[in-house]
Structures are given as C-alpha cells and as structure tokens.
Design a protein around this motif. Structure first.
Motif, PDB file in Angstrom:
ATOM      1  N   LEU A 443       0.830  -1.205   0.000  1.00 19.74           N
ATOM      2  CA  LEU A 443       0.000   0.000   0.000  1.00 19.74           C
ATOM      3  C   LEU A 443       0.862   1.251   0.000  1.00 19.74           C
ATOM      4  CD1 LEU A 443      -2.775  -1.048   2.556  1.00 19.74           C
ATOM      5  CD2 LEU A 443      -3.029  -0.795   0.077  1.00 19.74           C
ATOM      6  N   HIS A 444       1.947   1.229   0.774  1.00 20.72           N
ATOM      7  CA  HIS A 444       2.868   2.368   0.778  1.00 20.72           C
ATOM      8  C   HIS A 444       3.481   2.577  -0.606  1.00 20.72           C
ATOM      9  CE1 HIS A 444       6.084   5.100   1.883  1.00 20.72           C
ATOM     10  NE2 HIS A 444       6.969   4.236   1.388  1.00 20.72           N
ATOM     11  N   THR A 445       3.912   1.485  -1.239  1.00 22.44           N
ATOM     12  CA  THR A 445       4.493   1.582  -2.583  1.00 22.44           C
ATOM     13  C   THR A 445       3.475   2.129  -3.569  1.00 22.44           C
ATOM     14  OG1 THR A 445       5.966  -0.283  -2.127  1.00 22.44           O
ATOM     15  CG2 THR A 445       5.577   0.256  -4.441  1.00 22.44           C
ATOM     16  N   ALA A 446       2.241   1.656  -3.465  1.00 25.51           N
ATOM     17  CA  ALA A 446       1.193   2.112  -4.372  1.00 25.51           C
ATOM     18  C   ALA A 446       0.889   3.593  -4.179  1.00 25.51           C
ATOM     19  CB  ALA A 446      -0.070   1.286  -4.145  1.00 25.51           C
ATOM     20  N   LEU A 447       0.795   4.027  -2.915  1.00 28.34           N
ATOM     21  CA  LEU A 447       0.521   5.437  -2.641  1.00 28.34           C
ATOM     22  C   LEU A 447       1.657   6.341  -3.093  1.00 28.34           C
ATOM     23  CD1 LEU A 447      -0.974   4.992   0.933  1.00 28.34           C
ATOM     24  CD2 LEU A 447      -2.234   5.859  -1.055  1.00 28.34           C
ATOM     25  N   SER A 448       2.874   5.804  -3.088  1.00 28.73           N
ATOM     26  CA  SER A 448       4.064   6.591  -3.432  1.00 28.73           C
ATOM     27  C   SER A 448       4.394   6.546  -4.921  1.00 28.73           C
ATOM     28  CB  SER A 448       5.273   6.065  -2.640  1.00 28.73           C
ATOM     29  OG  SER A 448       5.011   6.043  -1.252  1.00 28.73           O
ATOM     30  N   MET A 449       3.656   5.792  -5.702  1.00 28.37           N
ATOM     31  CA  MET A 449       3.972   5.580  -7.114  1.00 28.37           C
ATOM     32  C   MET A 449       3.876   6.891  -7.900  1.00 28.37           C
ATOM     33  SD  MET A 449       2.204   2.838  -9.711  1.00 28.37           S
ATOM     34  CE  MET A 449       2.685   1.452  -8.654  1.00 28.37           C
ATOM     35  N   PRO A 450       4.871   7.211  -8.713  1.00 26.91           N
ATOM     36  CA  PRO A 450       4.807   8.419  -9.540  1.00 26.91           C
ATOM     37  C   PRO A 450       3.589   8.409 -10.461  1.00 26.91           C
ATOM     38  CG  PRO A 450       7.023   7.490  -9.548  1.00 26.91           C
ATOM     39  CD  PRO A 450       6.149   6.486  -8.880  1.00 26.91           C
ATOM     40  N   ASP A 451       3.060   9.585 -10.732  1.00 24.46           N
ATOM     41  CA  ASP A 451       1.838   9.694 -11.520  1.00 24.46           C
ATOM     42  C   ASP A 451       1.973   9.069 -12.904  1.00 24.46           C
ATOM     43  OD1 ASP A 451       0.689  10.980  -9.402  1.00 24.46           O
ATOM     44  OD2 ASP A 451       0.848  13.001 -10.267  1.00 24.46           O
ATOM     45  N   ASP A 452       3.107   9.268 -13.558  1.00 21.83           N
ATOM     46  CA  ASP A 452       3.254   8.745 -14.915  1.00 21.83           C
ATOM     47  C   ASP A 452       3.295   7.218 -14.914  1.00 21.83           C
ATOM     48  OD1 ASP A 452       5.715   8.702 -13.655  1.00 21.83           O
ATOM     49  OD2 ASP A 452       6.855   9.356 -15.416  1.00 21.83           O
ATOM     50  N   GLU A 453       3.961   6.635 -13.922  1.00 14.91           N
ATOM     51  CA  GLU A 453       3.989   5.172 -13.833  1.00 14.91           C
ATOM     52  C   GLU A 453       2.602   4.616 -13.537  1.00 14.91           C
ATOM     53  OE1 GLU A 453       5.891   1.525 -11.151  1.00 14.91           O
ATOM     54  OE2 GLU A 453       6.643   3.578 -10.877  1.00 14.91           O
ATOM     55  N   ARG A 454       1.912   5.283 -12.646  1.00 19.07           N
ATOM     56  CA  ARG A 454       0.559   4.835 -12.310  1.00 19.07           C
ATOM     57  C   ARG A 454      -0.354   4.906 -13.535  1.00 19.07           C
ATOM     58  NH1 ARG A 454      -2.406   8.054  -7.643  1.00 19.07           N
ATOM     59  NH2 ARG A 454      -2.482   9.579  -9.313  1.00 19.07           N
ATOM     60  N   ALA A 455      -0.241   5.961 -14.312  1.00 21.72           N
ATOM     61  CA  ALA A 455      -1.073   6.107 -15.511  1.00 21.72           C
ATOM     62  C   ALA A 455      -0.778   5.015 -16.528  1.00 21.72           C
ATOM     63  CB  ALA A 455      -0.848   7.491 -16.133  1.00 21.72           C
TER      64      ALA A 455
END
Length: 483
Positions: A443-455
C-alpha cells in the motif's frame, strides 16, 4: 408448460443457473413487477440474437418468483423481462422458466451444501480442527442437493430441442451434466465454474463417494469451462487422482472480463456524480484514497485488508491525515451465522481504527455497508489505490473494473490468490493475502507511485481487464461447445 423435445417451442440454447436473469416482486396491490438482473450471462444470452430460440432455467428464489410461477407468468427473456400471461414461449423467442422447488429442499441444497460445503472446499475456508463434520445431517442435505440438481436436469431435458446446446452454471449445479446426459444423450452440454477449484488434497476432504459423484457429474458435460488455467488444472488433477482421468471431456479457460462500454457510460451518469461529490467531501481536500469494494464474503479478506491499513498508519506515520481508506463491505449471505459474525467484525475493526487514529478533521476509514452500485462506481473513479486481497477468488471483477473507471489512474494491490492475478499480475503490486505486513508495504508503494507510472500501469491493466467482455465470454463458450 413443458415442451416436447423437437416441438415448435423447444429451445436451441439453454442456460441453467440457481439465480435467473429476472426476479419478481409482489406489490401491495397484488401486481407482479419484474426486475432485470445483470452480469455476463444476461449480456451473453441477449447477444445470441433472435435467430436462436433460447431459454433460461433457474430457481424461483422468493415469494414474488413463486407467485409468478403459480400464475403461469413467463418472462420475455433476459433482454427485457416483462409480465406476460401463460401460454408458453413461441418459436424464435427467448424466455425464462423458473422452477418452484420445495423451499426446504432449496434451502438444504443451496445453503446446506452449495454455500456451506462446496464453497468452503473450493475457497479453502474450513477451520479444519473443528470442521467439516460429515454425518447424518450432511447426508440429508446432500440428498436435497441431488433432488435440486435432478429438478434442473428434468426441466432441461423437457425443454431442449434435439441437439440443443445447454450451458450449466457453477457449483450449485455440479451434478446436472451427468443427470442430463442420462436423460438426453443428443444434447451438447457445457458447464462453467465461476469459483476456484480446490487442490486435490483439500478436495479429498469430502466423503469419497461425494467427491467421486461431483467429478462424474461434471464429466457428464461435453466441455467444462474455468476462469483460469490454474483452476482447470486443479480440476483435472482431482479427476486423475480420484477417478483415473477426465473421460474425454474437453476443458477450456475463459477469463471473464469487464464490460468497458457499460462501465464508462454508467460511471458518468448524474447519480454517480452526486455520490462522487459526497465521497470527496468525506475524504477531504488533497488526500489520497485506498478503495475496496466487496461483499462480506469470507473469502474477500476484508478484515486483513483493514489490519494492513492499520499497520500502514503504524509504520508509516507520514500517511496519517494524508490518506483515507474508502471501504465498501456490502452484506452477503446474512442468513448464515458465520457471515453475520464476519460482517460485524469488519465494522468493529473499522471503528477501532477510527477511534485509534482519527482526528477532528480526518476519518481514516470511510466504511459503507449498504449496497449502492452508483456509489461503488464513484469510488472506482476516486481511487488512487485499489485494494483487492482475497484469500481465494475465482476471478474478482473489481480488480478489472477499477482501472477501467478510475479518473486519474490507480495502482492495483492484488492478491496472488485471485483469478485475476493470472491476467493482471504483471502490472499490479502482488501480495500474499495472509501477510498484512507485506500488504501494508505494498500500500505504501502504491501510494508513493509516480503519476506517470501509475497512468501507464492503469492503461495496461484496463486493456487486459477488458480483453474478454461478458457477451464475448459467453459466446466464446457457446461456439466452443457447438463448433
């Protein structure tokens, strides 16, 4: 009305399931109203078109359904069910036949066996020091399960045209293919399992004769379908180890996908926008969201998900007041005590987290327990992180739906025990569903994920999630059976 095989009203394509595509309610004035169901089967049967006579055989589940049967009412089919006087189906028309099975027989078969034994076996949910116990009470319920399956087999045999295709659904009706094969050797019979299949050592927990009867019942089909290769392989292993093989029955895999067109259109309607505004106010300005949407089924692992969120707040204090866990836990099977207890525990843990960490301006867990589809879609759109951590799941469509609907992209924390992991695992953050420490870190990794990677991940997740939409999923099975 019972049709003679080969008559003008006999069906060419038949679906059998416990729950049908339409349900009836009796109004205060005594009038019956019909409500259309949802899901891949309803979409699939609608997609067949008018050129095929189609019939859905299901159980009458409530007082309204039973009254509809008593009045001789026949639904006009899953595409647009309506009240209609008796007289049966006409050629070229899809319809619904509800079976008014004795209520006690249905309860013993559905709750006593399907949901309290077969569901638990396939989801590996027994607390084995104490359960299961297979004695005389179980045998009485098993007899009801046989009677219930026989009612479906008899109805299908009576309604099917020569050489018709019959698609039987799920663990509730595992004996139907074999029973139907004895009655109508001319039919092309398929069965689809919407749950996982137990590994052989766990499946053998069942009494030997019952395990063999289930397998041979399934193998009465020409073709069996499963959601993932893992579940198909487990079934094959059970057959090889227990009865010596699969007797020539073909086995296929059809990974049900999300209905992208429906979800994207539905999630933009006014009622969703209204609920989105309310959720944003509950979350607060500038905060991230971890979203889960589940029924309180024992396999969904909601309590451990909450405990993982609590550990995130414990070990990563920087997220306090910066994130909200939006958790929708809709009650399921509340007629069973173990489900009522589990639903209560979900609320207790959520309240404990809010009491321990909440501040005047921040509620760490926003929990809703009243089913509301529009609100679920609003949460999908709001999600920065989707938490899908089942102990075991045949597929799990929430994991596939959130990336399709999310407004700004979401990271997916996904149990490796979900069927969806087979298709989505490469772009999700995988977790062991029992390990709340590892889940908190994910969950911490997911919350910290950069916007471009998440997109980018969201785009790939959505493409994989919609590769086999419901109507195509159904039609692929029909073609594989009849081709």
């Amino acid at each position: 009305m019972v049709s003679e095989p080969g008559s003008a009203a006999a069906a060419q394509v038949l679906v059998a399931s416990n729950r049908g595509p339409v349900s009836y309610a009796v109004g205060e004035d005594g009038e019956l109203t019909a409500r259309r169901g949802g899901g891949g089967l309803v979409s699939g049967l609608s997609a067949i078109g008018d050129e095929a006579d189609a019939l859905w055989v299901c159980a009458a589940l409530g007082d309204g359904d039973r009254e509809a049967v008593r009045r001789g009412i026949v639904g006009a089919g899953p595409q647009a069910p309506q009240n209609k006087g008796g007289g049966g189906r006409r050629a070229g028309e899809s319809g619904v036949r509800m079976l008014d099975i004795d209520a006690e027989v249905h309860a013993a078969a559905y709750n006593g066996i399907a949901n309290s034994v077969l569901w638990f076996v396939h989801h590996l949910l027994y607390q084995t020091p104490l359960e299961p116990v297979f004695g005389r009470e179980f045998r009485a319920r098993w007899a009801a399960y046989e009677t219930y399956n026989r009612a479906f087999a008899d109805a299908l045999a009576a309604e099917a045209a020569p050489g018709a295709a019959v698609l039987v659904q799920d663990y509730h009706l595992a004996l139907v293919p074999g029973m139907l094969r004895e009655l109508r050797g001319d039919l092309r019979i398929g069965h689809f399992s919407h749950t996982p299949w137990a590994p052989v050592d766990y499946f053998r927990m069942l009494p030997d004769d019952v395990a063999e009867q289930l397998l041979r019942g399934m193998l009465g089909a020409d073709r069996l379908g499963f959601l993932t290769g893992r579940w198909a392989d487990a079934f094959t292993d059970c057959c090889v180890r227990i009865i010596g093989g699969t007797s020539g029955t073909r086995i296929g895999v059809h990974g049900l996908g999300a209905d992208a067109d429906f979800l994207r259109e539905r999630s933009r309607r006014a009622d969703v926008e209204e609920r989105l505004a309310v959720l944003r106010e509950q979350v607060g300005e500038g905060r991230r969201t971890i979203v889960r949407v589940d029924r309180t089924e024992l396999s969904k692992n909601i309590v451990r998900g909450l405990l993982a969120y609590r550990e995130l707040l414990d070990t990563r204090p920087e997220w306090r007041e910066q994130v909200v866990h939006v958790a929708f836990a809709y009650p399921s099977r509340q007629d069973l005590a173990v489900y009522r207890d589990y639903t209560a525990e979900v609320s207790r843990v959520a309240d404990a987290i809010n009491s321990a960490y909440g501040t005047p301006g921040w509620t760490p867990v926003v929990l809703h327990v009243k089913d509301d589809f529009a609100r679920s879609l609003a949460a999908y759109r709001l999600a920065d992180v989707a938490l899908v951590n089942p102990i075991r799941d045949g597929m799990n469509l929430v994991a596939k739906e959130v990336p399709v609907v999310s407004d700004d992209g979401c990271a997916l924390v996904l149990s490796r025990e979900a069927g969806a992991y087979e298709e989505l695992g490469e772009d999700a953050l995988p977790v062991n569903p029992y390990d709340i420490t590892a889940t908190a870190e994910a969950l911490h990794t997911a919350l910290s994920m950069p916007d471009d990677e998440r997109a980018e991940r969201t785009k790939r997740l959505a493409a994989a999630a919609t590769a086999l939409p419901p109507a195509q999923w159904f039609l692929d099975q029909l073609r594989a059976l009849t081709g």
